[in-house]
Structures are given as structure tokens and as C-alpha cells.
Write a protein that holds these residues in place. Structure first.
Motif, PDB file in Angstrom:
ATOM      1  N   CYS A  76       3.903  33.793 -24.807  1.00  0.00           N
ATOM      2  CA  CYS A  76       3.966  33.371 -23.406  1.00  0.00           C
ATOM      3  C   CYS A  76       5.329  33.768 -22.832  1.00  0.00           C
ATOM      4  N   LEU A 120       6.563  32.833 -20.049  1.00  0.00           N
ATOM      5  CA  LEU A 120       7.185  31.771 -19.253  1.00  0.00           C
ATOM      6  C   LEU A 120       8.073  30.875 -20.119  1.00  0.00           C
ATOM      7  N   CYS A 121       7.568  30.488 -21.293  1.00  0.00           N
ATOM      8  CA  CYS A 121       8.372  29.613 -22.175  1.00  0.00           C
ATOM      9  C   CYS A 121       8.928  30.373 -23.373  1.00  0.00           C
ATOM     10  N   HIS A 143      -2.889  27.342 -21.964  1.00  0.00           N
ATOM     11  CA  HIS A 143      -1.440  27.202 -22.127  1.00  0.00           C
ATOM     12  C   HIS A 143      -0.708  27.631 -20.849  1.00  0.00           C
ATOM     13  N   CYS A 196       1.979  24.928 -20.877  1.00  0.00           N
ATOM     14  CA  CYS A 196       3.290  25.593 -20.968  1.00  0.00           C
ATOM     15  C   CYS A 196       4.353  24.682 -20.322  1.00  0.00           C
ATOM     16  N   PRO A 197       5.509  24.458 -20.966  1.00  0.00           N
ATOM     17  CA  PRO A 197       6.542  23.594 -20.375  1.00  0.00           C
ATOM     18  C   PRO A 197       6.947  24.024 -18.968  1.00  0.00           C
TER      19      PRO A 197
HETATM   20 ZN   LIG Z   1       4.452  29.066 -22.194  1.00  0.00          ZN
END
Ligand SMILES: [Zn+2]
Length: 288
Positions: free
Chosen positions: A166, A168-169, A178, A183-184
Motif C-alpha cells: 500500500c 499510502l501507509c 485496506h 489503511c491508517p
Molecule cells: Zn495502507
């Protein structure tokens, strides 16, 4: 990139498709109108000539295709045979043709829906048609709910050999569930939006959220549209942020993304409501 089959793309928006006509079925529906003229209407020069020349002593339902028939007549007979086969009898076929006549006019759309075998309406898809939601937000959200976006797990499932991480994280593997919720990074976006909407303790998945937003208040209540449009905008901007990081290397912070989502949703809503409600809604939308 989209992974929907052509058949599912050619369904109506309410069925999760893109409102694109499937040409083969549309052509059959157009031909069915000529079948209706031969069987029901029975007027006009073309009917009189066709009957006198091709089926003077029988009903059209019984006419079989012959080499001497024109291509257009063969098409009508093919459509007639499909209707007979799918309905099971001349009586049922007759009733079906009759059901496509409204106030004496043949409704091609109704025939088209029968030939393409219309699917059940999806409540969340209907919710995405709300006037507060921008069309590109509806589209991305619809594809996200149907897990049809080109996420890494989808690409790997189709044979591509690429690392699954991922962006993004930079921690977990990327899939729809996710990316859009657990996802955080996305979770922080949702948390900020829920606070803006005056809600808490939610954030399961897109589909559940949309269904819930439809049920939580009267269908036409503006808060319902506010909530639904925020979900759609969040899906759109999370997907856009993922693509920006992947293809341009640019990264936005959670706060920047939330600001863009709030601004876009507010501008859209205030641009759609009547002046009477403007002041009240503007104060609600501007709260922290
Ligand atoms: Zn993520």
C-alpha cells in the motif's frame, strides 16, 4: 483501468453498470417493433404486402425462415423465435409483446430490458445518483464498492508480477478493503470526516456506509445527501491520492485531503440548494 465485464458495463447505473446500451439487445428491441406491427398492429402498406406475400394463410408466429426471405424479414423471424423460445408459448409471447405497448405505442426501452435480461437494482447505486454527488465521485465509488478498480491485488490476480504494498501507509498489502478503510491514512481521513458530519463510531466499508446513509433519514433530507456525497468524495480523493503517489511521487497529508473533500462537498451542496436554505446549510457545512 476498469475490470468490469462488457456485459456488466452495459447495465443501467442502478444495476451497478455505466448506462451503456448493449447493441445486440438494442437491435433486437428495434426489430421487435416490426414484429409487433406484423402481429398486433396489422396496418400499413408494409404489413399488407408482407402478409400477402409471405404468410397469407397462417399467423406470423408459425412462419419459419426461408432462403427467399429478405435479411430484414429473417431478422424479425429470429427475434420472434427467441421470444417464443423464452416465453414457452404463443399466448405468453403475445402477452409479452402486449406488455411493451403503452398508450398504443411500442416501448423500445421495455423490449430492450427484456432482451438484455435486466438485473436487480442495487440500493447503494441508486444512492450514488444523489444530486450532491459529482459524477466522477459516483463512478469511482461504484467501482470501489464492486472491487473493480485496478488495485495491486487485482492486477496480480490477472497475472501481473508486481510487489504488493500500500503506497499510502507503506506497510500493508493493497486491496480495496485496506485502501479505502483499514489503511491508517484512509482511517484518519474517515475519522476527520465523521467528526465533520457529526457522527462517530462508524467506518466499516463503503457499501455498508452508503446503505446506512440511505436508511438513516428521509430520502430527500439534505443531510442524507451530505453524508453520501462525503463518502463518495472520500473514495474519489483516496483513490486520487493513491494514484498521485504512484505515478507522480507527490504526497498530500491527511489534513490536505480532508480540506479538499470538505471544500468540494460544501461547494457542490451550496451550488445545488435553494437560496432559502443557503444560510442554514452554509453554517452546518462550515463547522469544524
Ligand atoms: Zn495502507
Amino acid at each position: 483501468m476498469v475490470f468490469k465485464s462488457w456485459r456488466s458495463i452495459c447495465t443501467s447505473w442502478d444495476e451497478g453498470g455505466f448506462d451503456i446500451r448493449e447493441l445486440l439487445s438494442w437491435n433486437k428491441a428495434l426489430v421487435a417493433k416490426w414484429l409487433w406491427i406484423l402481429i398486433h398492429k396489422k396496418t400499413g402498406l408494409w404489413f399488407a404486402w408482407t402478409q400477402a406475400y409471405h404468410f397469407p394463410t397462417m399467423v406470423f408466429w408459425d412462419l419459419m425462415s426461408k432462403d427467399r426471405h429478405s435479411e430484414s424479414l429473417k431478422s424479425i423471424i429470429t427475434v420472434k423465435n427467441e421470444i417464443l423460445q423464452r416465453t414457452g408459448s404463443q399466448i405468453a409471447a403475445h402477452q409479452l409483446l402486449s406488455s411493451w405497448i403503452i398508450h398504443g405505442k411500442f416501448k423500445i426501452d421495455m423490449a430492450y430490458n427484456w432482451f438484455r435480461t435486466a438485473q436487480a437494482f442495487l440500493p447503494w447505486a441508486r444512492a450514488l445518483k444523489h444530486q450532491f454527488i459529482l459524477p466522477n465521485h459516483s463512478l469511482v465509488t461504484s467501482l470501489a464498492i464492486q472491487q473493480q478498480l485496478a488495485t495491486v491485488d487485482n492486477l496480480i490476480g490477472r497475472g501481473m508480477i508486481i510487489p504488493n504494498r500500500c503506497i499510502l501507509c507503506k506497510n500493508s498489502m493493497e486491496n480495496h478493503s485496506h485502501l479505502f478503510f483499514s489503511c491508517p491514512f484512509s482511517h484518519a481521513v474517515w475519522t476527520a470526516l465523521l467528526q465533520w458530519l457529526g457522527l462517530d463510531g462508524r467506518g466499516s466499508d463503503c457499501k455498508t456506509e452508503l446503505l446506512w446513509s440511505m436508511q438513516r433519514s428521509k430520502r430527500r433530507h439534505w443531510k442524507n445527501g451530505w453524508y453520501t456525497s462525503s463518502i463518495a468524495a472520500a473514495c474519489y480523493y483516496i483513490w486520487a491520492e493513491r494514484n498521485a503517489r504512484l505515478f507522480t511521487g507527490k504526497e498530500a497529508e491527511v489534513e490536505q485531503l480532508v480540506f479538499v473533500i470538505k471544500s468540494t462537498v460544501s461547494t457542490r451542496i451550496l451550488g445545488k440548494i435553494s437560496p432559502i436554505h443557503y444560510a442554514h446549510m452554509a453554517s452546518q457545512l462550515s463547522r469544524l
